[in-house]
Write an enzyme that holds these catalytic residues in place. Structure first.
Site, short mmCIF file in Angstrom:
data_model
loop_
_atom_site.label_atom_id
_atom_site.label_comp_id
_atom_site.label_asym_id
_atom_site.label_seq_id
_atom_site.Cartn_x
_atom_site.Cartn_y
_atom_site.Cartn_z
N GLY A 49 0.83 -1.20 0.00
CA GLY A 49 0.00 0.00 0.00
C GLY A 49 0.86 1.24 0.00
O GLY A 49 2.09 1.18 -0.04
N SER A 50 0.19 2.38 0.02
CA SER A 50 0.91 3.64 0.04
C SER A 50 0.19 4.61 0.94
O SER A 50 -1.02 4.51 1.14
CB SER A 50 1.04 4.22 -1.38
OG SER A 50 -0.25 4.43 -1.94
N GLY A 51 0.94 5.55 1.48
CA GLY A 51 0.38 6.54 2.38
C GLY A 51 0.82 7.93 2.01
O GLY A 51 1.30 8.18 0.89
N SER A 52 0.68 8.85 2.96
CA SER A 52 0.98 10.24 2.68
C SER A 52 2.45 10.47 2.35
O SER A 52 2.78 11.28 1.50
CB SER A 52 0.60 11.09 3.89
OG SER A 52 -0.76 10.94 4.20
N PHE A 53 3.36 9.74 3.04
CA PHE A 53 4.77 10.04 2.90
C PHE A 53 5.59 8.89 2.33
O PHE A 53 6.79 9.01 2.21
CB PHE A 53 5.35 10.43 4.27
CG PHE A 53 4.73 11.67 4.84
CD1 PHE A 53 4.91 12.90 4.23
CD2 PHE A 53 3.95 11.60 5.98
CE1 PHE A 53 4.33 14.03 4.75
CE2 PHE A 53 3.37 12.74 6.50
CZ PHE A 53 3.56 13.97 5.89
N LYS A 104 8.51 0.32 4.90
CA LYS A 104 7.94 1.59 4.48
C LYS A 104 9.06 2.48 3.95
O LYS A 104 9.92 2.93 4.71
CB LYS A 104 7.23 2.28 5.65
CG LYS A 104 6.61 3.63 5.29
CD LYS A 104 5.88 4.22 6.50
CE LYS A 104 5.27 5.56 6.19
NZ LYS A 104 4.57 6.12 7.37
N ASP A 149 -3.36 10.64 13.82
CA ASP A 149 -3.87 10.20 12.52
C ASP A 149 -4.51 8.81 12.62
O ASP A 149 -4.24 7.93 11.82
CB ASP A 149 -2.75 10.19 11.48
CG ASP A 149 -3.29 10.16 10.05
OD1 ASP A 149 -4.47 10.51 9.86
OD2 ASP A 149 -2.52 9.80 9.15
N THR A 166 5.69 4.49 0.56
CA THR A 166 5.11 3.29 0.00
C THR A 166 5.56 2.08 0.83
O THR A 166 6.71 2.03 1.28
CB THR A 166 5.57 3.11 -1.45
OG1 THR A 166 5.31 4.33 -2.16
CG2 THR A 166 4.81 1.99 -2.13
N VAL A 167 4.66 1.13 1.03
CA VAL A 167 4.95 -0.01 1.89
C VAL A 167 5.06 -1.28 1.03
O VAL A 167 4.20 -1.55 0.19
CB VAL A 167 3.85 -0.19 2.96
CG1 VAL A 167 4.21 -1.33 3.89
CG2 VAL A 167 3.66 1.09 3.75
#
Length: 1015
Positions: free
Chosen positions: A714-718, A736, A844, A720-721
């Protein structure tokens, strides 16, 4: 002499009566009515203009008088748009028999002087705004036959004196605020035929004395707070033709002989209660039955085939029960119902019906208007002859496992208004014949496997308001014909493969509120006419290849959500967006915008504005962490000598700067090559001493197969995992990788390391180590290595329809599993806030940041926005850890964060409350259903406790709960905890320790109830 005295006495009596009739009392009636008129609102007095001294009282509008004595006997003022208060002088109309002031706007109390009207037989004050209680004096009107006070604001209880009105035939008190128990004295009113206490706050059990009302034909007790089983006394009312007890809190099983005891019923409404057990087969013995509605109970077993012999049946609704057993025989009743030639509505949605959809469904009554089989486990395909049901207005098979194409015969259903087939496995192309459904208003085909184009013939459906074909495999262009459907307010084609441009005629959609074309292959410039869609609130265009500048949309001041991210848009950001007062979310990320970012209005709030991935943007508020804009050079002077002088100076300075830059660049390249050679195999140790195990960029690259997309989690704000296998430890981990081009990513890395380096809790994702190195291109490389969570995130379990099929969970979370997860999350928050060595605010918390291990234990992750609290001596360091000022995600972030509030434990509690509401309703806080003051919080609060099953995630209701389990009570308690956690005021929010106690208590009730139902 004696006869003379008798004559005089009779003459005196006659004279008195004459005076009463034509003297004082006639004038009394006149004065009473003029007083009534004086209290009517000014507009209403115009209607009563005939009420003056120029006309006899008996000729006044709405007034009826007796034939002999000319006294006022009737006052019929209903539906005249009268307002004001009801004057007490109404009690002076002593000959009044009928008083009707219904469907007006009278306010205030019912005057107790009405009790003086001992001749009154009919009183109708319904549909006004009257308040207070029912005056006790009214029970003096012993001749009353009709008492209608429904649809007011009357409160208080119902006095036992009501039983003195023994001549009552009709009693309508519905739609008020009456409370308390029904008085047993109702049993005295043996003449009653029609009774309604619907929509009040009555409570307790129904008194047995009701069983004495053997002439009763209609009884409506719906929408109250009664308790107990189906009232035993009602079984005695064999004359009943209409019975409604919907939404009144009754429970238990229905008597198996109910159909034999209430054999004259025409209408039976029992929905939204807690009834359990099987449908009594004797219900089909009621030959007069026309309407049977038992929706939203916990009824089980099969739907009896014997309903097929109830020839007068018009409405059959079993919506929201647990009927069926997911097996092939569940739908046999459909074949039997083909004998019910009067059937107009069939709703068996939200049950456990399984098996293939039988072809016999096409042989149901041609009078059928509503056919709803949604949210079951029905397979097979829609019969080709479905077009035989020519009267259909609603066809809903949503949320099943249907396959195959849409039949061409659907085009015969010209009266069809709603076609809802979403969340199935249907395929093939949408037939052109769909354009023949000229009355179609809503078309929901999303989340299937439909292919091909949107038929241009859909443009013939001139009444279409909503089109949703998202999450399919469709392609081709967006038809121009759709742009001519003027009522269209909702258009969603996202997550398909549509190409071409957004049609220039989109501006013709003058009713458009939501436009979602995200994640397609659309390109070209956005049409200028988009600015003509004035009602537009949601503009969702992300994930395409739109280019050019944003068209002029300054008139779309009602926009709430604007997502233009992941396109190729350029030019400057329109400054007028700052003044859109309704704007809640603006995403312009990953485009080619340039120039200065505004700093006023909505651009002051970094939590609702995202502009990352636009390398040529500058300025903006400091939280956006953009490069500063260069000061604009002053205008050149007009004199030739000055201009030449500046040019010479500029050229000289430019050459010097170029020379310096060349030297600096050469030095930097030499330094980088040297540094690369030193660090590529010997990375710099972590700056945080807590992590002893070291790992290099090369190791991580090998472990992830070159950061292959096949290992992408997956990916987030800052960042990629990725999933990685570390050969040295023979261990699967999650890596990450920080995107250091993203503003705030480095600070997020530091924040996460600082937060997690010394804390340990079973419900925290364990940070194993960190990598601070240089990659193979000589760039800085930062990564965090966590233990791997095989069951992914809570988000993918709550919203599996948004997850790729390969990653989709094989089942849904049960009620107990959701309870456990909520307790896990509350426990870790309590640890971080109170029991940790130093308090930490996560900042968050949301479902995507809650991961699940092998046994579905929750682990909270992603501390990139975390803040250490109460460390005044490290204030400067904490400021550095602040992630670009962003304090959470829209919908989950506490409201105080949006106005500059500092991170706190109260903010986490708010996010936790939203998390609970989402877990048990299945709706995101950003769901398109919500907007303005209508939020997930208000949506939930307005439904508790009466409609809790309506808002609950339907997958909970069908996840193996046993018959008799009080699911509504359990859901109400859990959602109440969520509501108290996300109160608007931080000080009013529930403490995490209290939340844990209440959730554990609910869990204990769960086990106790489960043990009881097992017995």
């Amino acid at each position: 002499m004696r006869s003379m005295r008798l004559f005089l006495l009779l003459a005196f009596i006659a004279l008195i009566m004459l005076l009463e009739t034509y003297g004082f009392t006639v004038e009394t009636d006149r004065q009473a009515l003029l007083e009534f008129k004086s209290q009517v609102s000014e507009d209403g007095r115009v209607v009563l203009s005939s009420w003056n001294h120029s006309f006899p009282v008996c000729n006044w509008k709405g007034v009826t008088c007796g034939r002999k004595h000319k006294r006022v006997t009737g006052l019929a003022l209903g539906r005249l748009q009268l307002g004001g208060v009801i004057t007490p002088s109404i009690g002076n109309l002593s000959f009044l028999i009928s008083l009707n002031i219904s469907e007006n706007s009278f306010v205030g109390h019912i005057p107790h002087e009405l009790g003086n009207l001992f001749r009154l037989k009919h009183l109708d004050m319904s549909s006004n705004v009257l308040e207070g209680g029912i005056p006790a004096s009214l029970y003096n009107c012993s001749r009353l036959q009709t008492l209608e006070l429904y649809k007011n604001h009357l409160g208080g209880g119902v006095d036992s004196e009501l039983g003195s009105l023994t001549k009552l035939v009709t009693l309508y008190l519905a739609g008020n605020k009456l409370r308390g128990k029904l008085p047993a004295s109702l049993g005295n009113l043996t003449s009653l035929i029609n009774v309604s206490f619907k929509d009040n706050n009555m409570e307790g059990e129904i008194p047995d004395e009701i069983g004495k009302l053997t002439q009763m034909e209609s009884l409506d007790l719906a929408l109250n707070n009664f308790s107990g089983v189906f009232p035993p006394a009602i079984y005695n009312l064999s004359s009943l033709e209409g019975l409604s007890i919907s939404g009144s809190g009754f429970s238990g099983n229905l008597r198996s002989d109910i159909g034999n005891l209430l054999s004259n019923l025409r209408e039976l409404y029992m929905g939204v209660n807690y009834f359990t057990g099987a449908l009594p087969p004797t219900l089909s013995n009621i030959s007069t039955l026309q309407i049977l509605a038992t929706e939203y109970n916990s009824l089980t077993g099969n739907i009896p085939l014997s309903f097929g012999k109830v020839r007068n049946l018009q409405v059959l609704s079993f919506l929201g029960n647990s009927l069926g057993s997911h097996s092939a025989g569940d739908l046999e009743f459909l074949g039997a119902l083909t004998n019910c030639t009067q059937l107009q509505q069939l709703d068996v949605g939200g049950n456990r019906l399984g098996g293939d959809l039988p072809t016999s469904i096409a042989n149901l009554s041609t009078n059928l208007k509503y056919l709803i089989l949604s949210r079951n486990h029905i397979s097979g395909s829609i019969p080709h002859d479905i077009g035989n049901l020519l009267s259909l207005q609603i066809l809903s098979f949503k949320g099943n496992m249907l396959t195959g194409p849409l039949p061409n015969s659907l085009g015969k259903l010209s009266d069809l208004g709603i076609l809802s087939l979403y969340s199935n496995r249907m395929s093939g192309e949408i037939p052109f014949s769909i354009g023949n459904i000229t009355h179609l208003g809503k078309l929901y085909l999303y989340e299937n496997s439909f292919e091909g184009i949107i038929p241009p013939s859909l443009g013939n459906c001139r009444y279409l308001q909503e089109i949703d074909v998202a999450l399919n495999k469709m392609n081709g262009f967006i038809p121009q014909e759709i742009m001519k459907i003027s009522p269209l307010s909702y258009l969603s084609i996202q997550n398909n493969s549509f190409s071409g441009s957004l049609p220039n005629d989109v501006g013709q959609l003058q009713s458009l509120v939501i436009l979602s074309v995200a994640h397609n292959k659309l390109s070209g410039k956005l049409p200028q006419s988009l600015g003509k869609c004035l009602p537009l609130e949601v503009l969702y265009l992300r994930g395409n290849s739109f280019d050019g500048e944003v068209p002029d949309i300054r008139r779309l001041v009602g926009l709430r959500i604007v997502d233009l991210s992941n396109n190729k848009l350029s030019g400057s950001i329109p400054g007028y967006l700052a003044n859109f007062s309704s704007l809640e979310y603006l995403n312009l990320s990953i485009n080619s915008f340039e120039g200065r970012v505004p700093t006023e209005g909505k651009f002051k709030n970094a939590t609702i504005v995202s502009v990352y991935g636009n390398k040529d943007l500058c300025g903006g508020i400091k939280e956006l962490k953009l490069k500063p804009c260069l000061a604009q050079a002053p205008a050149l002077r007009t004199k030739h000598s000055t201009r030449v002088k500046k040019i010479v100076i500029g050229v000289s300075v430019g050459i010097a700067l170029l020379l310096l830059l060349f030297i600096a660049f050469a030095s930097l390249c030499w330094f980088r090559r040297r540094k690369k050679n030193q660090l590529i195999n010997n990375p710099a140790p972590s700056t945080l001493g807590a992590f002893h195990q070291t790992i290099s960029c090369g190791d991580l690259r090998n472990a992830t197969d070159g950061f292959s997309s096949s290992n992408l989690i997956g990916s987030g704000s800052f960042g990629t995992v990725f999933k990685a296998l570390l050969p040295t430890a023979n261990k699967v981990v999650a890596v990450k990788v920080l995107n250091l081009q993203r503003r705030g990513a480095m600070k997020s890395f530091l924040a996460e390391c600082e937060s997690l380096k010394d804390i340990r809790h079973r419900n925290l994702v364990k940070l194993l180590t960190a990598c601070s190195s240089i990659d193979f291109q000589g760039n800085q490389f930062r990564a965090l290595i966590y233990e791997f969570m095989p069951n992914g995130s809570l988000d993918m379990w709550l919203h599996p329809e948004e997850v790729e099929e390969i990653h989709r969970p094989s089942r849904t979370l049960t009620l107990l599993e959701r309870l456990n997860i909520s307790i896990d999350v509350a426990s870790v928050l309590d640890y971080l806030h109170v029991r940790c060595h130093e308090p930490i605010a996560h900042c968050d918390l949301k479902p995507s940041n809650v991961l699940l291990d092998d046994d579905l234990t929750a682990r909270v992750s992603d501390f990139g926005l975390a803040r250490l609290l109460l460390k005044f001596d490290q204030e400067s360091f904490l400021n550095q850890l602040s992630s670009a000022g962003v304090r959470g995600t829209i919908g989950y972030a506490a409201p105080e964060y949006g106005v500059g509030g500092q991170p706190s434990i109260h903010g986490d509690v708010y996010s936790f409350g939203v998390l609970i509401l989402e877990m048990f309703t299945g709706k995101r806080p950003t769901n398109e259903l919500f907007g303005g003051n209508f939020t997930l919080h208000s949506f939930t609060k307005s439904a508790l406790p009466e409609r809790v099953l309506d808002i609950a995630d339907k997958s909970i209701l069908h996840s193996g709960l046993r018959v008799g389990f009080p699911i509504a009570e359990c859901l109400t308690l859990v959602l109440d905890v969520g509501l108290r956690c996300c109160e608007e005021s931080p000080t009013n929010r529930l403490a995490t320790s209290e939340a844990i106690k209440e959730l554990i208590s609910i869990k204990e009730r769960f086990f106790k109830a489960r043990r009881t139902t097992r017995r």
